[in-house]
Scaffold this active site. Structure first.
Site, PDB file in Angstrom:
ATOM      1  N   LYS A 127      46.238  13.456 -33.376  1.00  0.00           N
ATOM      2  CA  LYS A 127      44.814  13.779 -33.521  1.00  0.00           C
ATOM      3  C   LYS A 127      44.061  12.483 -33.736  1.00  0.00           C
ATOM      4  CE  LYS A 127      42.424  17.614 -33.564  1.00  0.00           C
ATOM      5  NZ  LYS A 127      42.769  18.942 -33.004  1.00  0.00           N
ATOM      6  N   ASP A 167      37.537  18.135 -29.602  1.00  0.00           N
ATOM      7  CA  ASP A 167      37.616  18.948 -30.819  1.00  0.00           C
ATOM      8  C   ASP A 167      36.155  19.079 -31.272  1.00  0.00           C
ATOM      9  OD1 ASP A 167      39.873  19.991 -32.798  1.00  0.00           O
ATOM     10  OD2 ASP A 167      38.327  19.185 -34.092  1.00  0.00           O
TER      11      ASP A 167
HETATM   12  N1  GLU Z   1      41.441  20.127 -30.421  1.00  0.00           N
HETATM   13  C1  GLU Z   1      42.147  21.219 -29.831  1.00  0.00           C
HETATM   14  C2  GLU Z   1      43.150  21.771 -30.818  1.00  0.00           C
HETATM   15  O1  GLU Z   1      42.885  21.802 -31.998  1.00  0.00           O
HETATM   16  C3  GLU Z   1      42.712  20.893 -28.458  1.00  0.00           C
HETATM   17  C4  GLU Z   1      43.628  19.745 -28.361  1.00  0.00           C
HETATM   18  C5  GLU Z   1      44.003  19.344 -26.928  1.00  0.00           C
HETATM   19  O2  GLU Z   1      43.594  20.048 -25.989  1.00  0.00           O
HETATM   20  O3  GLU Z   1      44.699  18.340 -26.792  1.00  0.00           O
HETATM   21  O4  GLU Z   1      44.200  22.259 -30.475  1.00  0.00           O
END
Ligand code: GLU
Length: 446
Positions: A127, A167
């Site tokens: 992340k 996100d």
């Molecule tokens: N931010 C999204 C999550 O919490 C998507 C992450 C992504 O597609 O890499 O899963």
């Protein structure tokens, strides 16, 4: 023995991560719930698996300097936490919000490991993000920030290394500016980011995927409780990407979405939210949700987002942000006859809220399973990018539907196998942990 191994790992974690409250909350939830797994399969805790799992592979923190529209210099902080790549390249979104700290990114990256494992697709967990808030900034300011952010981040990512996505605060606009700068620096047009607009390399359904997937997952939970979507009053907190498309899909399967919110307050619409109006206000105009009540007769606006849980409903889908539903919120839902809660956001329910739901026998779908449709569709975007092809909306949507159903099956089966039928928290953590631990064991100690 298994209990004490978990306790030892958690004691070390608390000592090494002072003040990282959300990361500790997420780690405690996962490790606390997998004790039955370690009792039944002690070999999975060999070789320091627990200690290695809770320590990120790599954490990058960097300065992001940029010029605002007045010519003043602004400074933000950027992060990328690459947590675990046992199952595939690091994968996980970027969050741009004023509340972002290292703690936030660690908690989200840790959750992402298990979520991505549950999809059964080849993705590790990571992340990133920044304390930069795109709200109220001009397109030029957002672009200059994204370019500066990527000027540092680009050296740590790559289509086979680490593939960021969106996100909170990062949508198609930000992904576009980030990609433009990556392409300029690396001189490759490759699938290094997902959540791209479909007209230049993105996948159809990616934008809708987290919300749609949540509704598919909740359909299975409803069926297990002898219910179906048709005619159910539903409350959806938030009005970002996840909430909007959960509302869209819930409405299309016959539910009536009676309330949605933003960080300032919530709207109650007894006729059912008009999705198209809400989408125009939030997505096209980037306006506050209060505007909805002014443009839709019969709808009411209430100040204070947390009041949304007092709206009577059969299904509640928290889709805004972490810890948005506390004990009082869960009690209000129980009192008004709510029959099911499934998380669209990451960790939106506090441990106390979950306890209240559990004590009252309300089926609960944890985010790492219920909201995994977004990242799963990101992998489908990566697959299309590497093959240089573009699938139709129906092709991607039917794959997403299949993936969400398999995630539900795994959670249900793991909960049963480890002795707590119906406990989808244990099911999700157990199924994800087993897959990651087996890969780590096979790959040796690093
Ligand atoms: N931010 C999204 C999550 O919490 C998507 C992450 C992504 O597609 O890499 O899963």
């Amino acid at each position: 023995m298994s209990q004490s191994m978990v306790q030892d790992a958690l004691a070390g974690l608390v000592e090494r991560n002072p003040g990282h409250i959300e990361f500790l909350q997420a780690a405690q939830e996962v490790l606390g719930s997998i004790v039955p797994v370690l009792v039944k399969r002690p070999e999975l805790a060999r070789d320091g698996i627990l200690e290695r799992l809770i320590e990120p592979d790599r954490q990058v923190i960097f300065r992001v300097g940029w010029f605002d529209d007045t010519g003043a210099i602004r400074v933000n902080r950027g992060f990328r936490v690459q947590f675990n790549n046992a199952l595939g390249p690091y994968k996980g979104g970027l969050r741009f919000h004023s509340s972002v700290r290292l703690d936030t990114i660690k908690f989200l990256g840790f959750e992402q490991i298990f979520k991505n494992a549950l999809t059964e697709l080849p993705m590790g967990g990571a992340k990133g993000g920044s304390d930069f808030d795109p709200h109220g900034k001009s397109d030029g300011e957002v672009m200059r920030f994204c370019q500066s952010f990527m000027t540092e981040l680009w050296r740590y990512i790559g289509a086979d290394t680490d593939v960021p996505a969106g996100d909170i605060g990062v949508g198609e606009r930000e992904i576009g500016y980030l990609f433009g700068q990556y392409k300029r620096l690396a001189n490759v047009h490759t699938g290094v980011l997902t959540g791209k607009a479909p007209h230049w390399g993105g996948s159809l359904v990616r934008k809708e995927a987290t919300g749609y997937g949540l509704v598919y997952f909740a359909a299975r939970m409803l069926a297990a409780a002898g219910l179906e979507w048709d005619g159910l009053d539903t409350v959806i907190s938030g009005s970002g990407n996840v909430a909007l498309y959960a509302a869209d899909k819930a409405e299309s399967v016959g539910a009536r979405v009676v309330a949605m919110s933003d960080s300032h307050g919530y709207v109650y619409d007894p006729q059912g939210i008009d999705f198209h109006l809400m989408r125009r206000i939030k997505e096209d105009r980037r306006d506050r949700i209060q505007a909805y009540a002014g443009e839709r007769s019969g709808a009411e606006y209430h100040e204070g987002a947390e009041g949304i849980w007092t709206v009577p409903c059969t299904v509640a889908l928290p889709c805004a942000t972490e810890n948005e539903m506390d004990e009082a919120g869960a009690r209000a839902l129980v009192a008004s006859g709510c029959r099911l809660v499934a998380e669209g956001a990451n960790m939106p329910c506090t441990p106390e809220a979950i306890r209240v739901l559990h004590e009252n026998g309300i089926p609960f779908g944890p985010g790492k399973a219920a909201n995994a449709g977004g990242v799963a569709t990101s992998l489908l975007e990566m697959a299309q990018n590497s093959q240089r092809i573009h699938w139709t909306f129906d092709e991607v949507n039917s794959r997403l539907y299949g993936i969400m159903n398999r995630i539900y099956d795994q959670c249900r089966e793991a909960a049963e196998h480890f002795g707590k039928p119906g406990d989808l928290i244990l099911g999700a953590n157990a199924a994800g942990f087993v897959r990651v631990a087996r890969a780590m064991l096979a790959q040796g100690v690093v």
